[in-house]
Design an enzyme around this catalytic site. Structure first.
Site, PDB file in Angstrom:
ATOM      1  N   ASP A 152       0.834  -1.199   0.000  1.00  0.00           N
ATOM      2  CA  ASP A 152       0.000   0.000   0.000  1.00  0.00           C
ATOM      3  C   ASP A 152       0.871   1.251   0.000  1.00  0.00           C
ATOM      4  O   ASP A 152       1.997   1.256   0.498  1.00  0.00           O
ATOM      5  CB  ASP A 152      -0.885   0.033   1.246  1.00  0.00           C
ATOM      6  CG  ASP A 152      -1.836  -1.156   1.330  1.00  0.00           C
ATOM      7  OD1 ASP A 152      -2.287  -1.621   0.276  1.00  0.00           O
ATOM      8  OD2 ASP A 152      -2.115  -1.603   2.456  1.00  0.00           O
ATOM      9  N   ASP A 175      -0.734  -2.273  -4.308  1.00  0.00           N
ATOM     10  CA  ASP A 175      -2.022  -2.650  -3.715  1.00  0.00           C
ATOM     11  C   ASP A 175      -2.860  -1.382  -3.563  1.00  0.00           C
ATOM     12  O   ASP A 175      -3.118  -0.696  -4.537  1.00  0.00           O
ATOM     13  CB  ASP A 175      -1.797  -3.376  -2.393  1.00  0.00           C
ATOM     14  CG  ASP A 175      -3.028  -4.138  -1.925  1.00  0.00           C
ATOM     15  OD1 ASP A 175      -4.059  -4.091  -2.608  1.00  0.00           O
ATOM     16  OD2 ASP A 175      -2.964  -4.789  -0.873  1.00  0.00           O
ATOM     17  N   ARG A 232     -12.493   1.294  -6.626  1.00  0.00           N
ATOM     18  CA  ARG A 232     -12.408   1.545  -5.178  1.00  0.00           C
ATOM     19  C   ARG A 232     -12.150   3.019  -4.892  1.00  0.00           C
ATOM     20  O   ARG A 232     -11.144   3.391  -4.299  1.00  0.00           O
ATOM     21  CB  ARG A 232     -11.328   0.677  -4.524  1.00  0.00           C
ATOM     22  CG  ARG A 232     -11.580  -0.801  -4.633  1.00  0.00           C
ATOM     23  CD  ARG A 232     -10.542  -1.594  -3.843  1.00  0.00           C
ATOM     24  NE  ARG A 232     -10.780  -3.029  -3.934  1.00  0.00           N
ATOM     25  CZ  ARG A 232     -10.019  -3.944  -3.356  1.00  0.00           C
ATOM     26  NH1 ARG A 232      -8.966  -3.567  -2.639  1.00  0.00           N
ATOM     27  NH2 ARG A 232     -10.297  -5.231  -3.475  1.00  0.00           N
TER      28      ARG A 232
END
Length: 339
Positions: A152, A175, A232
Site C-alpha cells: 500500500d 495494492d 475503489r
C-alpha cells in the site's frame, strides 16, 4: 502521467463548429485548509480534532535514515520532507510505521516518498475487537507524492484514529493507495490526486471482519481527483457513514461501492466517463447510499440508492460547493505543490 484537462477537446470542437465560444468558468480562489474538515475534526476517542505534530519540534528529512528515525520517535514532531526519499522494502514489504502525533509535510512541489509506503497502526491482531490503549492517533500527511510502493501507499489499521491525508499525490502502488481498515476511525482524505493506480481507496478489511470494523471506519472524502484511478474510489464495508463530496471522477470503471450495510452519503461530485458511479449491489451484502446534487456525464449507469444514511452534519459542519465547478476547482487545487 497525470491528466488534468478542464474542458474536453471534443466538447470544445463541437462548440466551435457551432459558432459558439467555449467558456471555461474560472476556478474560485481556494485557500488550503489549515485544519481538517470532516471526521478528522471531530472531538472523539479522547482526541479533539487532528493537530499532528503541533507543539513539537520541526525537523527536516533529506535522507531515508533521517525520515525513518523521525517517524518512529515518540511524541509530537513536524517532519518536513525535502526532495525524494526512497523507502526500502527490507523485512516489512516496504511498509514503515508512523507513530502518534506526527505531521509529515513536503516542502515545495517535489517532495516524494518512493518505493515503499506508510503504515499508521499497531501490528495486526484479529483477537483485538476494541480500541487498544496504544492505538496510533493524531497523524497528518500533506503535500507529498507517494509512489511505487510494493504494497500500500498508505495503510491505516488497528483502530488508528484522527488521521488527515491532504493535498498529496498517489500513484503506481502495488495494492491500495490509501487503505483504511480494522476499526480505524475519524479520518479525512482531502484534496488528493490519484492516477496510474488500480485499487485506490479501501474502507474495511474484508467481509468477515465485522468484529473490528462494524460501527467504525467513519471517513470523509472531499475534493479528491480520481484521475483514471480504476476502482475503489472508495469501496466501503461496515461503516455507519462515509461522506463523499465534491470529488472529481474522470474515466474510472466504478466510483463508490457501498457494501455490508455501510452508509455512504454522496453529494456534489462530478462523474465523467465512469461506468458505475455509485453501487450498493456489488459484492457481499448490500450497502446503503444517499445521493444528491451529483453530475453524471457519459456514464453508463445511474448512482444506486438504497436505505437511509445519517446526515454528516450530525457529526460536523461543512459546505459542499456546486458540482458544476468541480472539474475546474479540483484539478487546479488537488495534489502536491498546491499548498
Amino acid at each position: 502521467m497525470p491528466r488534468a484537462t478542464v474542458l474536453r477537446p471534443a466538447i470544445a470542437a463541437v462548440l466551435v463548429a457551432a459558432g459558439l465560444t467555449a467558456v471555461t468558468p474560472a476556478a474560485p480562489a481556494m485557500a488550503a485548509d489549515t485544519a481538517p474538515i470532516g471526521f478528522a475534526a471531530v472531538n472523539a476517542l479522547g482526541q479533539n480534532g487532528t493537530t499532528g505534530g503541533a507543539g513539537g519540534p520541526t525537523v527536516t528529512a533529506t535522507t531515508t535514515a533521517q525520515f525513518l528515525d523521525y517517524i518512529a520517535r515518540p511524541g509530537p514532531y513536524v517532519i518536513q520532507i525535502t526532495g525524494s526519499i526512497t523507502l526500502p522494502t527490507g523485512n516489512s514489504d516496504g511498509m514503515h510505521n508512523v507513530t502518534s502525533d506526527k505531521t509529515i509535510i513536503g516542502v515545495g512541489a517535489n517532495a516524494r516518498l518512493v518505493g515503499g509506503g506508510l503504515n499508521i497502526g499497531v501490528p495486526v491482531d484479529d483477537d483485538v475487537t476494541s480500541p487498544p490503549a496504544n492505538a496510533v492517533h493524531n497523524v497528518i500527511i500533506r503535500n507529498v507524492h507517494i509512489t511505487g510502493a510494493t504494497d500500500d501507499l498508505i495503510n491505516v489499521q488497528m483502530y488508528s484514529h484522527h488521521v488527515w491525508i491532504d493535498h498529496s499525490t498517489f500513484s503506481n502502488g502495488d495494492d491500495g493507495a490509501i487503505d483504511i481498515k480494522r476499526g480505524s476511525d475519524y479520518i479525512t482524505v482531502s484534496w488528493n490526486h490519484f492516477f496510474d493506480h488500480d485499487k485506490t481507496l479501501l474502507v474495511g478489511h474484508d467481509d468477515d471482519n465485522a468484529a473490528q470494523d462494524r460501527g467504525r471506519l467513519r471517513v470523509t472524502y472531499h475534493h479528491n481527483f480520481f484521475d483514471g484511478s480504476d476502482q475503489r474510489n472508495p469501496r466501503v464495508r461496515f461503516s455507519p457513514l462515509v461522506h463523499v463530496y465534491n470529488n472529481y471522477y474522470d474515466d474510472n470503471s466504478y466510483g463508490i461501492a457501498s457494501t455490508m450495510d455501510s452508509g455512504v452519503w454522496a453529494e456534489g461530485n462530478y462523474f465523467y466517463s465512469v461506468n458505475n458511479p455509485g453501487r450498493v449491489d456489488f459484492s457481499g451484502d448490500l450497502g446503503r447510499m444517499f445521493q444528491r446534487d451529483n453530475i453524471l456525464v457519459a456514464c453508463n449507469h445511474a448512482i444506486e440508492v438504497r436505505g437511509t444514511v445519517t446526515d454528516p452534519r450530525t457529526y460536523y459542519p461543512y459546505t459542499a460547493g456546486p458540482a458544476s465547478t468541480v472539474p475546474t476547482v479540483v484539478p487546479a487545487g488537488a495534489g502536491v505543490g498546491k499548498i
